[in-house]
Scaffold this active site. Structure first.
Site, PDB file in Angstrom:
ATOM      1  N   LYS A 271      31.462  53.722  25.672  1.00 55.61           N
ATOM      2  CA  LYS A 271      31.412  54.995  26.402  1.00 55.61           C
ATOM      3  C   LYS A 271      32.752  55.704  26.291  1.00 55.61           C
ATOM      4  CE  LYS A 271      27.384  53.524  27.531  1.00 55.61           C
ATOM      5  NZ  LYS A 271      26.209  53.989  26.778  1.00 55.61           N
TER       6      LYS A 271
ATOM      7  N   ASP B 199      20.057  61.061  23.053  1.00 52.24           N
ATOM      8  CA  ASP B 199      19.205  60.321  23.993  1.00 52.24           C
ATOM      9  C   ASP B 199      18.926  61.123  25.272  1.00 52.24           C
ATOM     10  OD1 ASP B 199      21.817  59.970  24.948  1.00 52.24           O
ATOM     11  OD2 ASP B 199      21.553  57.859  25.490  1.00 52.24           O
TER      12      ASP B 199
ATOM     13  N   LYS C 119      14.689  56.482  25.664  1.00 56.49           N
ATOM     14  CA  LYS C 119      14.762  55.776  26.949  1.00 56.49           C
ATOM     15  C   LYS C 119      13.380  55.876  27.583  1.00 56.49           C
ATOM     16  CE  LYS C 119      19.534  56.217  28.214  1.00 56.49           C
ATOM     17  NZ  LYS C 119      20.100  56.004  26.880  1.00 56.49           N
TER      18      LYS C 119
HETATM   19 MG    MG Z   1      23.509  57.055  25.665  1.00 59.41          MG
END
Ligand code: MG
Length: 370
Positions: free
Chosen positions: A165, A242, A266
């Site tokens: 991240k 995403d 997702k």
């Molecule tokens: Mg992601």
């Protein structure tokens, strides 16, 4: 076969360690999970889960799932859970949008359909690839050396895929993070740099062009598909989408306009397997690879995603996720596939192949009957 009862459970899933996204902008410590049990007149029971990653990550929250279930319950009761597109249409008719609230119902229907057919969900989705799927670690944003430390801890457990991240206004720090992790990347290892929408277009251009020599892949480098399409024009790195991949129309646009080379699907975000599998098919038809995962949650949510991931040909799948590894509690001890040596491999049990321990879920917070 008819759905005769919907039981809804609420459970807090605490994380083992606090978790930061987007350069430390968002902190997470506990996930508000909803589990549902569908009973049928055939005596077959199905389980579903909806666990958003907190309420600050994407437009989804735990109380919203339970409110949506209350609104949809009477439209779902009496339907045949094996006819999943009819259940999908009934839910979409009585509550447009709110995809994340429908996903647990969809999961429980697939569980029942698999049990009724005597087949795992991955086989119902078209056929199970025999090899398992690498699970990606989720590496909290921080100092470059701390992030490498997290990757090394996962490496010891066999992980070959990592989602690191990054993102924020300090572009120099992001370039430093990426160069540091790439310098120590092992042969065959996958590191995805996940921005979680945290860059402006200018910041995206600076960082992505600043590491263009490395050829790394960035996930969700901007807030919207318009932003990412604009970023695409001034950069050369591969892109995964995403958080902005929500509807089938999004998937069609990304594929047609060449906005990304990777779909991050997702399941809870897109409204369940029935909708996610259409995105899978668009991806395969357009040469687009996939990360397939839960938005968050327990072994149930991970297993649902692993079923879809294992229905994807090897050359199209990048990784799935084992969110359960980040949780301090296990709601289905001894049940379901776990991440072993960095891979999740679906077994041959019919349906989902995971049953939660109802003693750990407590009393249902709502029960709906026809
Ligand atoms: Mg992601």
């Amino acid at each position: 076969m008819k759905i005769t009862r919907i039981s809804v459970y609420r459970k807090d899933l605490p994380l083992k360690d606090p978790y930061w996204l987007s350069g430390g902008r968002l902190k997470f410590e506990v996930l508000d999970a909803t589990f549902i049990r569908l009973d049928t007149d055939a005596g077959i029971t199905g389980w579903g889960e909806g666990t958003p990653w907190g309420h600050t990550y994407v437009p989804a929250h735990g109380p919203g799932i339970r409110a949506g279930l209350e609104t949809m319950a009477q439209a779902i009761l009496g339907l045949d859970p094996r006819k999943i597109e009819l259940v999908e249409r009934a839910m979409d008719l009585c509550l447009p949008g709110h995809l994340y609230a429908k996903s647990p119902v969809d999961m429980a229907c697939w569980d029942i359909a698999g049990k009724a057919a005597g087949m795992p969900i991955a086989d119902l989705l078209g056929g199970k690839r025999e090899t398992g799927t690498p699970a990606a670690s989720s590496v909290s944003s921080g100092e470059p050396d701390d992030m490498l430390g997290i990757i090394e801890a996962y490496r010891k457990r066999g992980y070959i895929a990592h989602s690191a991240k990054i993102g924020g206004s300090d572009t120099d720090k992001d370039i430093e993070r990426i160069r540091h992790l790439e310098k120590h990347r092992k042969p065959g290892e996958i590191i995805l740099y996940d921005v979680n929408r945290a860059w402006t277009r200018r910041e995206a251009a600076i960082v992505m062009n600043g590491v263009a020599d490395l050829g790394v892949t960035f996930e969700q480098p901007g807030e919207t598909l318009d932003d990412i399409a604009a970023i695409r024009k001034v950069t050369t790195a591969p892109i995964s989408v995403d958080e902005s991949l929500v509807t089938l129309q999004d998937a069609a646009r990304i594929a047609r306009d060449g906005i990304a080379e990777v779909f991050g699907i997702k399941i809870n975000r897109v409204g369940g397997l029935i909708k996610a599998r259409r995105m899978r098919d668009i991806a395969i038809a357009h040469g687009i690879q996939m990360f397939i995962m839960a938005t968050g949650g327990s072994v149930l949510a991970d297993t649902e995603a692993a079923h879809l991931a294992q229905s994807v040909p090897q050359e199209f799948i990048r990784a799935c996720w084992s969110c359960q590894d980040m949780l301090a509690i296990d709601i289905a001890p001894g049940s379901g596939p776990r991440c072993e040596n960095g891979f999740i491999t679906i077994g041959d049990e019919p349906g989902l192949g995971v049953i939660p321990d109802e003693n750990l879920l407590g009393e249902p917070v709502a029960v709906y009957e026809a």
